[in-house]
Write an enzyme that holds these catalytic residues in place. Structure first.
Site, mmCIF file in Angstrom:
data_model
loop_
_atom_site.group_PDB
_atom_site.id
_atom_site.type_symbol
_atom_site.label_atom_id
_atom_site.label_comp_id
_atom_site.label_asym_id
_atom_site.label_seq_id
_atom_site.Cartn_x
_atom_site.Cartn_y
_atom_site.Cartn_z
ATOM 1 N N TRP A 324 -3.394 33.049 3.454
ATOM 2 C CA TRP A 324 -3.337 33.371 1.866
ATOM 3 C C TRP A 324 -4.442 32.767 1.211
ATOM 4 O O TRP A 324 -4.753 33.491 0.446
ATOM 5 C CB TRP A 324 -1.726 33.176 1.520
ATOM 6 C CG TRP A 324 -1.588 33.719 -0.006
ATOM 7 C CD1 TRP A 324 -1.171 34.838 -0.323
ATOM 8 C CD2 TRP A 324 -1.753 32.722 -0.978
ATOM 9 N NE1 TRP A 324 -1.256 34.602 -1.801
ATOM 10 C CE2 TRP A 324 -1.722 33.625 -2.097
ATOM 11 C CE3 TRP A 324 -2.161 31.347 -1.265
ATOM 12 C CZ2 TRP A 324 -1.554 33.077 -3.255
ATOM 13 C CZ3 TRP A 324 -2.298 30.951 -2.489
ATOM 14 C CH2 TRP A 324 -1.959 31.777 -3.735
ATOM 15 N N HIS A 325 -4.726 31.276 1.461
ATOM 16 C CA HIS A 325 -5.575 30.836 0.636
ATOM 17 C C HIS A 325 -7.211 31.320 0.712
ATOM 18 O O HIS A 325 -7.802 31.150 -0.139
ATOM 19 C CB HIS A 325 -5.539 29.263 0.817
ATOM 20 C CG HIS A 325 -4.153 28.760 0.410
ATOM 21 N ND1 HIS A 325 -2.864 28.686 1.002
ATOM 22 C CD2 HIS A 325 -3.972 27.939 -0.845
ATOM 23 C CE1 HIS A 325 -1.982 28.034 0.234
ATOM 24 N NE2 HIS A 325 -2.808 27.479 -1.069
ATOM 25 N N GLY A 326 -7.287 31.905 1.747
ATOM 26 C CA GLY A 326 -8.844 32.460 2.041
ATOM 27 C C GLY A 326 -8.786 32.870 3.375
ATOM 28 O O GLY A 326 -8.173 32.575 4.314
ATOM 29 N N PHE A 498 -9.083 31.896 -4.569
ATOM 30 C CA PHE A 498 -8.041 32.673 -3.720
ATOM 31 C C PHE A 498 -7.187 33.571 -4.447
ATOM 32 O O PHE A 498 -6.374 34.105 -3.790
ATOM 33 C CB PHE A 498 -6.982 31.432 -3.488
ATOM 34 C CG PHE A 498 -7.546 30.086 -3.180
ATOM 35 C CD1 PHE A 498 -8.548 30.163 -2.170
ATOM 36 C CD2 PHE A 498 -7.230 28.913 -3.341
ATOM 37 C CE1 PHE A 498 -9.129 29.183 -1.643
ATOM 38 C CE2 PHE A 498 -7.898 27.759 -2.925
ATOM 39 C CZ PHE A 498 -8.661 27.885 -2.016
#
Length: 498
Positions: A324-326, A498
Site C-alpha cells: 500500500w505504501h508504494g 503514497f
C-alpha cells in the site's frame, strides 16, 4: 499547496473567516467542500475528476446495496465499487510496477518483450481517499452503517481537506455525524487547534527537515558503503524524520480540523516507546493499522481459524500493508519483516503463556521456591518491570530501524549495502557525516525516545492541562520563532508520495 507554505496560511485564514460568519450551516458546508476541492486542485486539477468519480459512485452504490436484500445483487454492487476504486488505485499506483515485473518474468522465461514505459502520474492522496470511500461502502454492505442520505455530507466526508491527501484515514462514524449539526470552534478548541498546528509544523519543518533530513539523505543517497557509525546515524536520522514528518502532518490535520470545530481521530501515540510490534502498530499510523485489521485481517479469518491460519493472515495483511505504501519490492520486504516480527512475537507469547499455565499447575513447594528467588532479586519487582519494558522498547526500536532501511532505500541493493555497513560486514566504509551531523542526530534521537517514553501512557491534552499557561505560551513562542528561522529549508511531506 501544503500546510508548511505561505499560500496555505492565506487559504486557511480566509476559510476560518468564512466559517465563522453568520451563514446557514448548509452554506458553510458548501464552502468547506469547495475549499477542499480547491486545495486538491492546486496539486493537479484533472485529478479532481477521479476524486469526484469515486465519491459519486460509492455514494450511489452504497444506497443501492442498502436497498437490495438479495445476496447476489448486493455482492455485484459491492464488486462494482471495489473494481472502480481498486482499479484506479492499481492503474495509477501500480501500473508501471506490474508492467516492469511482467517484463522481467517474461525475460526470465526466455521471451523477449519490451513494452513502452507508461507515463503515469500518481494522483496525490489516492491511497488515502480510496480507503476512506471503501470503508463506507464495506460498512454499508456489512450492515454496520446506514447509507448517508445527504450527498453534501458524504462528499465533504471524503474530501475534507485536512485528511484528504495524507490522512488520518477516517471512517464514516468519525466525520459524517459531525457534519449533520452546526460546528464552530470554541475558544479552547481554537487555541488548542492552533497550538497543534504549530507543533505539527515544528515537527516537520524544524526537526524532520532541518535537523534530520540532510543526514538521512546523505547516507541513503551514496552508492558505496559507509562506516558503521555513519550507517546507524543515517538510519536513526530517517527513523526520526519519518516520524516527525508524518506525525507532524497528522498533528497539523487534527489541529486545523479543531480550529473549524471538528475532531479527527489520533494517528500516532508515541510509537518509539512501543513494547513489541503489536504495540507498535497500536501506536504507529493507527488509522491505517485499524483499517487493515477491520477490512483485511479479520475478514481473512483473523485468529479464529487456528495458529497456522493466524500467521498466514498476519503475513498477508502486512505484505499488502507494505505494498500500500508504494509500488516497490522494498515496501513489500518492509511489510514482510513487520509480519515476521509480529508472528515471532505471537509465537513467543503463546509459548510463554503455555509455560505460565504449566507453572501454575506445579505443587506449592515449587511456587514457594520461585517466590523466594523473586524476592532475592537485586532490584524491586516494579523496577525490574520498568527496566525490562524499557529494554524491550529499545529492542523493538532497534528492529523497527532495521525495517526502515528497506522503506527508505531506493532499491534492494542499496538497502543491503546499508545493512551490511551497519553491522560492519563491509570494511573500510567511507565516513561522510560531520561532527555536527552526529551531534544533531544523536541529540534528536535521545530526546525523541525520552519524550515518547515519558508520554507513553499519557496524551498531549492531559499534558497541556497540567502545564501552567505561561510555560505553554513560552514553548509555543519558541516553536514559532524556530519555524520562522527555518521555514525556507522545508520540503513536501514524505507521505504525499503514497
Amino acid at each position: 499547496m501544503v500546510f508548511n507554505s505561505y499560500s496555505f496560511a492565506l487559504f486557511f485564514v480566509l476559510l476560518l473567516v468564512l466559517h465563522n460568519l453568520p451563514l446557514p450551516w448548509k452554506v458553510k458546508k458548501i464552502n468547506l467542500l469547495l475549499a477542499s476541492y480547491l486545495f486538491y486542485a492546486l496539486w493537479n486539477p484533472p485529478f479532481i475528476l477521479l476524486l469526484w468519480l469515486s465519491t459519486v459512485v460509492d455514494f450511489y452504490m452504497a444506497r443501492l446495496i442498502a436497498r437490495e436484500q438479495r445476496s447476489a445483487p448486493r455482492k455485484l454492487l459491492l464488486t462494482v465499487s471495489l473494481l472502480l476504486n481498486l482499479g484506479m488505485l492499481s492503474y495509477f499506483k501500480y501500473g508501471g510496477f506490474l508492467l516492469e515485473n511482467f517484463t522481467a518474468l517474461l525475460s526470465a522465461m526466455g521471451i523477449a518483450f519490451q513494452a513502452a514505459k507508461p507515463d503515469i502520474i500518481l494522483p496525490v492522496g489516492i491511497s488515502f481517499y480510496t480507503f476512506v470511500t471503501l470503508s463506507y461502502t464495506l460498512d454499508v454492505y456489512r450492515r454496520k452503517a446506514e447509507p448517508e442520505p445527504s450527498f453534501l455530507n458524504f462528499a465533504l466526508f471524503v474530501t475534507f481537506f485536512p485528511h484528504l491527501v495524507a490522512g488520518p484515514i477516517v471512517r464514516p462514524e468519525d466525520l459524517i455525524p459531525q457534519f449533520k449539526e452546526p460546528h464552530r470552534a470554541t475558544t479552547q478548541q481554537m487555541t488548542w487547534g492552533l497550538f497543534l498546528l504549530s507543533l505539527g509544523l515544528f515537527m516537520k519543518v524544524v526537526v524532520a527537515d532541518t535537523l534530520l533530513a540532510d543526514s538521512a539523505d546523505t547516507i541513503f543517497g551514496v552508492p558505496f558503503p559507509v562506516q558503521p557509525l555513519d550507517a546507524w546515524l543515517g538510519v536513526m536520522a530517517f527513523s526520526g524524520q519519518i516520524f516527525c514528518d508524518f506525525a507532524g502532518y497528522s498533528t497539523c490535520a487534527i489541529g486545523i480540523s479543531l480550529c473549524l470545530g471538528f475532531v479527527l481521530p489520533d494517528n500516532f501515540r508515541y510509537p518509539y516507546a512501543s513494547i513489541g510490534f503489536s504495540d507498535f502498530w497500536r501506536r504507529w499510523h493507527i488509522t491505517l493499522s485499524t483499517w487493515l485489521r477491520d477490512y483485511l485481517y479479520i475478514p481473512l479469518g483473523g485468529n479464529r481459524k487456528g495458529a497456522a491460519r493466524t500467521y498466514i493472515n498476519l503475513m498477508i495483511t502486512m505484505l499488502l500493508g507494505g505494498l500500500w505504501h508504494g509500488a516497490s519490492w522494498n515496501f513489500v520486504i518492509w511489510g514482510g519483516l513487520h509480519g515476521i516480527f509480529l508472528c515471532a512475537e505471537r509465537l513467543i507469547r503463546d509459548w510463554s503463556g503455555k509455560r505460565q499455565r504449566s507453572f501454575a499447575g506445579q505443587n506449592r513447594s515449587d511456587q514457594v521456591l520461585a517466590g523466594t528467588v523473586a524476592q532475592a532479586s537485586m532490584l524491586p519487582v516494579s523496577w525490574n518491570g520498568r527496566l525490562g519494558n524499557f529494554g524491550l522498547a529499545l529492542l523493538t526500536l532497534f528492529l523497527v530501524d532495521i525495517t526502515w532501511v528497506f522503506f527508505r532505500a531506493p532499491d534492494f541493493g542499496s538497502a543491503m549495502r546499508i545493512l551490511l555497513s551497519m553491522f560492519g560486514v563491509i570494511p573500510n566504509g567511507a565516513a561522510l557525516l560531520t561532527s555536527l551531523d552526529i551531534l544533531k542526530v544523536s541529540s534528536v534521537t535521545v530526546i525523541l525516545i525520552a519524550c515518547h517514553w515519558a508520554m507513553r501512557n499519557s496524551s498531549l491534552v492531559k499534558l497541556g492541562a497540567r502545564l501552567p499557561w505561561w510555560l505553554l505560551s513560552l514553548v509555543w513562542a519558541v516553536m514559532l520563532m524556530l519555524l520562522i528561522l527555518t521555514q525556507k529549508s522545508s520540503n513536501s511531506f514524505i507521505y504525499f508520495q503514497f
